[in-house]
Design a protein around this motif. Structure first.
Motif, PDB file in Angstrom:
ATOM      1  N   THR A   3       1.459  -1.428  -0.239  1.00  0.00           N
ATOM      2  CA  THR A   3       0.267   0.410  -0.269  1.00  0.00           C
ATOM      3  C   THR A   3       0.751   1.108  -0.096  1.00  0.00           C
ATOM      4  OG1 THR A   3       0.025  -0.209   2.465  1.00  0.00           O
ATOM      5  CG2 THR A   3      -2.197  -0.955   1.892  1.00  0.00           C
ATOM      6  N   THR A   4      -0.016   2.125  -0.178  1.00  0.00           N
ATOM      7  CA  THR A   4       1.145   3.515   0.021  1.00  0.00           C
ATOM      8  C   THR A   4       1.603   3.673   1.051  1.00  0.00           C
ATOM      9  OG1 THR A   4      -0.902   4.967  -0.156  1.00  0.00           O
ATOM     10  CG2 THR A   4       0.301   4.621  -2.256  1.00  0.00           C
ATOM     11  N   ARG A   5       0.726   3.107   2.048  1.00  0.00           N
ATOM     12  CA  ARG A   5       1.094   3.692   3.593  1.00  0.00           C
ATOM     13  C   ARG A   5       1.654   2.249   4.010  1.00  0.00           C
ATOM     14  NH1 ARG A   5      -0.776   6.188   8.464  1.00  0.00           N
ATOM     15  NH2 ARG A   5      -1.491   5.397  10.145  1.00  0.00           N
ATOM     16  N   PRO A   6       2.952   2.276   4.537  1.00  0.00           N
ATOM     17  CA  PRO A   6       3.413   1.148   4.392  1.00  0.00           C
ATOM     18  C   PRO A   6       3.058  -0.168   6.448  1.00  0.00           C
ATOM     19  CG  PRO A   6       5.151   2.326   3.724  1.00  0.00           C
ATOM     20  CD  PRO A   6       3.974   2.726   4.463  1.00  0.00           C
ATOM     21  N   ASN A   7       2.738  -0.796   6.127  1.00  0.00           N
ATOM     22  CA  ASN A   7       2.732  -1.378   7.494  1.00  0.00           C
ATOM     23  C   ASN A   7       4.259  -1.976   8.186  1.00  0.00           C
ATOM     24  OD1 ASN A   7      -0.174  -1.931   7.391  1.00  0.00           O
ATOM     25  ND2 ASN A   7      -0.239  -3.640   6.108  1.00  0.00           N
ATOM     26  N   VAL A   8       4.623  -1.663   9.138  1.00  0.00           N
ATOM     27  CA  VAL A   8       5.306  -2.089  10.286  1.00  0.00           C
ATOM     28  C   VAL A   8       4.922  -2.352  11.255  1.00  0.00           C
ATOM     29  CG1 VAL A   8       7.382  -1.504  10.915  1.00  0.00           C
ATOM     30  CG2 VAL A   8       6.864   0.422   9.376  1.00  0.00           C
ATOM     31  N   LEU A   9       5.915  -3.941  11.272  1.00  0.00           N
ATOM     32  CA  LEU A   9       5.677  -4.881  12.546  1.00  0.00           C
ATOM     33  C   LEU A   9       6.837  -4.520  13.325  1.00  0.00           C
ATOM     34  CD1 LEU A   9       3.891  -6.988  14.111  1.00  0.00           C
ATOM     35  CD2 LEU A   9       5.438  -8.810  13.315  1.00  0.00           C
ATOM     36  N   SER A  31       1.550   2.732   8.736  1.00  0.00           N
ATOM     37  CA  SER A  31       0.625   1.836  10.739  1.00  0.00           C
ATOM     38  C   SER A  31       1.921   0.482  11.138  1.00  0.00           C
ATOM     39  CB  SER A  31      -0.374   1.248   9.924  1.00  0.00           C
ATOM     40  OG  SER A  31      -0.589   1.699   9.008  1.00  0.00           O
ATOM     41  N   VAL A  32       1.382   1.016  12.045  1.00  0.00           N
ATOM     42  CA  VAL A  32       2.201   0.674  13.212  1.00  0.00           C
ATOM     43  C   VAL A  32       1.614  -0.265  14.047  1.00  0.00           C
ATOM     44  CG1 VAL A  32       4.123   0.920  15.244  1.00  0.00           C
ATOM     45  CG2 VAL A  32       3.623   2.485  13.541  1.00  0.00           C
ATOM     46  N   HIS A  33       2.100  -1.805  13.868  1.00  0.00           N
ATOM     47  CA  HIS A  33       1.902  -3.242  14.509  1.00  0.00           C
ATOM     48  C   HIS A  33       3.172  -3.323  15.670  1.00  0.00           C
ATOM     49  CE1 HIS A  33      -1.646  -3.622  11.557  1.00  0.00           C
ATOM     50  NE2 HIS A  33      -0.512  -2.936  11.036  1.00  0.00           N
ATOM     51  N   VAL A  34       2.617  -4.452  16.300  1.00  0.00           N
ATOM     52  CA  VAL A  34       3.767  -4.423  17.416  1.00  0.00           C
ATOM     53  C   VAL A  34       3.684  -6.553  17.642  1.00  0.00           C
ATOM     54  CG1 VAL A  34       4.729  -2.267  18.658  1.00  0.00           C
ATOM     55  CG2 VAL A  34       3.119  -3.293  19.864  1.00  0.00           C
ATOM     56  N   TYR A  40       2.360  -7.078  27.067  1.00  0.00           N
ATOM     57  CA  TYR A  40       1.189  -6.997  26.656  1.00  0.00           C
ATOM     58  C   TYR A  40       0.220  -6.024  26.309  1.00  0.00           C
ATOM     59  CZ  TYR A  40      -2.924  -8.829  23.118  1.00  0.00           C
ATOM     60  OH  TYR A  40      -3.982  -9.605  22.326  1.00  0.00           O
ATOM     61  N   ASP A  41      -0.668  -6.635  27.888  1.00  0.00           N
ATOM     62  CA  ASP A  41      -1.800  -6.154  28.562  1.00  0.00           C
ATOM     63  C   ASP A  41      -1.851  -4.265  28.754  1.00  0.00           C
ATOM     64  OD1 ASP A  41      -2.706  -8.389  28.848  1.00  0.00           O
ATOM     65  OD2 ASP A  41      -2.206  -8.901  30.328  1.00  0.00           O
ATOM     66  N   ALA A  42      -0.665  -3.858  28.544  1.00  0.00           N
ATOM     67  CA  ALA A  42      -0.123  -2.741  29.242  1.00  0.00           C
ATOM     68  C   ALA A  42      -0.466  -1.446  27.693  1.00  0.00           C
ATOM     69  CB  ALA A  42       1.223  -2.201  29.282  1.00  0.00           C
ATOM     70  N   LEU A  43       0.028  -2.275  26.729  1.00  0.00           N
ATOM     71  CA  LEU A  43      -0.156  -1.965  25.059  1.00  0.00           C
ATOM     72  C   LEU A  43      -1.225  -1.472  24.198  1.00  0.00           C
ATOM     73  CD1 LEU A  43       3.701  -2.944  23.900  1.00  0.00           C
ATOM     74  CD2 LEU A  43       3.224   0.016  25.050  1.00  0.00           C
ATOM     75  N   GLN A  44      -1.672  -2.538  25.052  1.00  0.00           N
ATOM     76  CA  GLN A  44      -3.059  -3.138  24.060  1.00  0.00           C
ATOM     77  C   GLN A  44      -4.255  -2.275  24.694  1.00  0.00           C
ATOM     78  OE1 GLN A  44      -5.243  -4.447  21.994  1.00  0.00           O
ATOM     79  NE2 GLN A  44      -5.299  -6.203  22.127  1.00  0.00           N
ATOM     80  N   LYS A  45      -4.121  -2.286  26.520  1.00  0.00           N
ATOM     81  CA  LYS A  45      -5.114  -0.868  27.204  1.00  0.00           C
ATOM     82  C   LYS A  45      -4.665   0.105  26.555  1.00  0.00           C
ATOM     83  CE  LYS A  45      -6.342  -4.627  30.451  1.00  0.00           C
ATOM     84  NZ  LYS A  45      -6.077  -5.470  30.951  1.00  0.00           N
ATOM     85  N   ASP A  64      -1.765   0.331  15.038  1.00  0.00           N
ATOM     86  CA  ASP A  64      -2.603  -0.534  14.836  1.00  0.00           C
ATOM     87  C   ASP A  64      -2.871  -1.286  15.278  1.00  0.00           C
ATOM     88  OD1 ASP A  64      -3.270   2.142  12.958  1.00  0.00           O
ATOM     89  OD2 ASP A  64      -1.594   1.399  13.626  1.00  0.00           O
ATOM     90  N   GLY A  65      -2.005  -2.525  15.771  1.00  0.00           N
ATOM     91  CA  GLY A  65      -2.442  -3.881  15.677  1.00  0.00           C
ATOM     92  C   GLY A  65      -1.191  -4.061  17.075  1.00  0.00           C
TER      93      GLY A  65
END
Ligand SMILES: NC(=O)C1=CN([C@@H]2O[C@H](COP(=O)(O)OP(=O)(O)OC[C@H]3O[C@@H](n4cnc5c(N)ncnc54)[C@H](OP(=O)(O)O)[C@@H]3O)[C@@H](O)[C@H]2O)C=CC1
Ligand SMILES: CC(C)(CO)C(=O)C(=O)O
Length: 332
Positions: A3-9, A31-34, A40-45, A64-65
């Motif tokens: 995409t024009t907006r890359p997905n980064v993990l 879009s930034v995913h980890v 995990y819980d802290a980053l998710q919440k 984004d994820g």
């Protein structure tokens, strides 16, 4: 690029992962995913909090994820343009980093290494011969303050280049490098693009091979170690000199005066320095001994370069790692 907006993990959201995740989010270019483990819980919440003298304080930066594993990230249906390795470089870990990343590295994914040490790229090239590998030296200080919260201090700089894959065209690799550099700069990172990233990495490992090893072996800060005997400086110079000799025997460029410069950089710090290897040892975590001492030692033996000090420091740090892994058997 899908995409024009890359997905980064980002794989690993500790000290360095937090800094570069924040930079990429602040860039607004991707879009930034980890993939996160203990946090995990802290980053998710709550999202990510970064406290930084350079980037300012940011609370609740959202991803984004957020995933617990690479399998979960792959099952989200997102194809990742970049997979950024911001975990510790542990060459002898089982499963290997390559095995862990298998689900998220697909056609066209570029792997980005934000790790210290040398010899990190080879296993990834072997496992992913058709994927671009971008390798970087990170020049900053960072630490985790708590789950989902980290601090960046001192300067921040990223020296990055392509670690060429035989099967790929230099043009394709360069395009993927350019996009990553552009995103990082847009987020405020001070990026230097480098044509010879292996020489850069080896120059950086001269420092780590010496100071990380002696601080861990003695459990002292560098100033206390150096004050304890006149031979301490001789050993420090010997370790650094051997890494320089091995790097040059590999055909890499190490500027004259590098050892003097690195000694001065350390001794000019009034209270001396601890090291990440010492922190890992004290916390009972495996150290990055293989990429900091193991690869220089093995390359020295392969090339016929004498490496007696590296053999000594490697065997001591390996024994300390073993001690942490076998607390019962280690009792004396
Ligand atoms: N910190 C610094 O100032 C600097 C560090 N570096 C280098 O950067 C690299 C990263 O170091 P640093 O950020 O300090 O290390 P940290 O230990 O702070 O962070 C590593 C992160 O990776 C996570 N991780 C490891 N394995 C997994 C897994 N299987 N699944 C999910 N997450 C995982 C850890 O999770 P968990 O919390 O669960 O253990 C942790 O959050 C190293 O090579 C280091 O040498 C380079 C320059 C400076
Ligand atoms: C942070 C610093 C520069 C200190 O030695 C380092 O590189 C490390 O500990 O790994």
């Amino acid at each position: 690029m899908t995409t024009t907006r890359p997905n980064v993990l980002l794989f690993g959201v500790g000290s360095i992962g937090s800094v570069y995740a924040a930079i990429l989010i602040l860039s607004k270019r991707c879009s930034v995913h980890v993939v996160a483990r203990s946090n995990y819980d802290a980053l998710q919440k709550q999202g990510l909090t970064l406290r930084s003298s350079k980037f300012g304080d940011h609370e609740g930066l959202r991803f984004d994820g957020v995933y617990r594993t690479c399998e979960e990230a792959a099952n989200s249906g997102t194809r990742f343009d970049y997979v950024v390795c911001s975990n510790k470089a542990l060459l002898d870990a089982k499963p290997s980093l390559s095995d862990i990343l298998q689900p998220v590295v697909t056609d066209g994914t570029a792997i980005v290494l934000l790790q210290n040490g040398v010899g990190v790229e080879e296993p990834l090239h072997e496992a992913f011969p058709n994927n671009t590998v971008l390798s970087a030296c990170v020049w900053t200080g960072a630490k985790v303050l708590g789950p989902g919260e980290a601090e960046q201090f001192n300067r921040e700089g990223l020296t990055i280049g392509v670690d060429h894959a035989e099967a790929l065209s230099a043009e394709q690799e360069q395009k993927q490098l350019d996009v990553f550099v552009e995103m990082s700069r847009a987020g405020g990172s001070d990026v230097t693009v480098c044509d010879d990233i292996q020489s850069e990495r080896w120059v950086k490992v001269i420092w780590n091979a010496c100071w990380n090893a002696v601080t861990t072996a003695t459990q002292l800060r560098t100033n206390r170690f150096l004050e304890a005997s006149p031979q301490a400086m001789m050993l420090s110079r010997a370790i650094m000199g051997e890494v320089v000799d091995v790097a040059r025997a590999k055909g890499l460029t190490v500027p004259d005066g590098s050892v003097d410069k690195l000694i001065e950089q350390c001794t000019s710090v009034k209270d001396g320095l601890p090291s990440s290897m010492l922190d890992d040892y004290v916390a009972g975590r495996p150290t990055e001994v293989e990429v900091i001492l193991g690869t220089p030692l093995r390359e020295g033996l392969r090339l016929g370069v004498p490496v007696p000090s590296l053999i000594a420091m490697y065997s001591i740090i390996k024994a300390l790692d073993w001690k942490n892994a076998h607390p019962e058997e280690a009792k004396i």
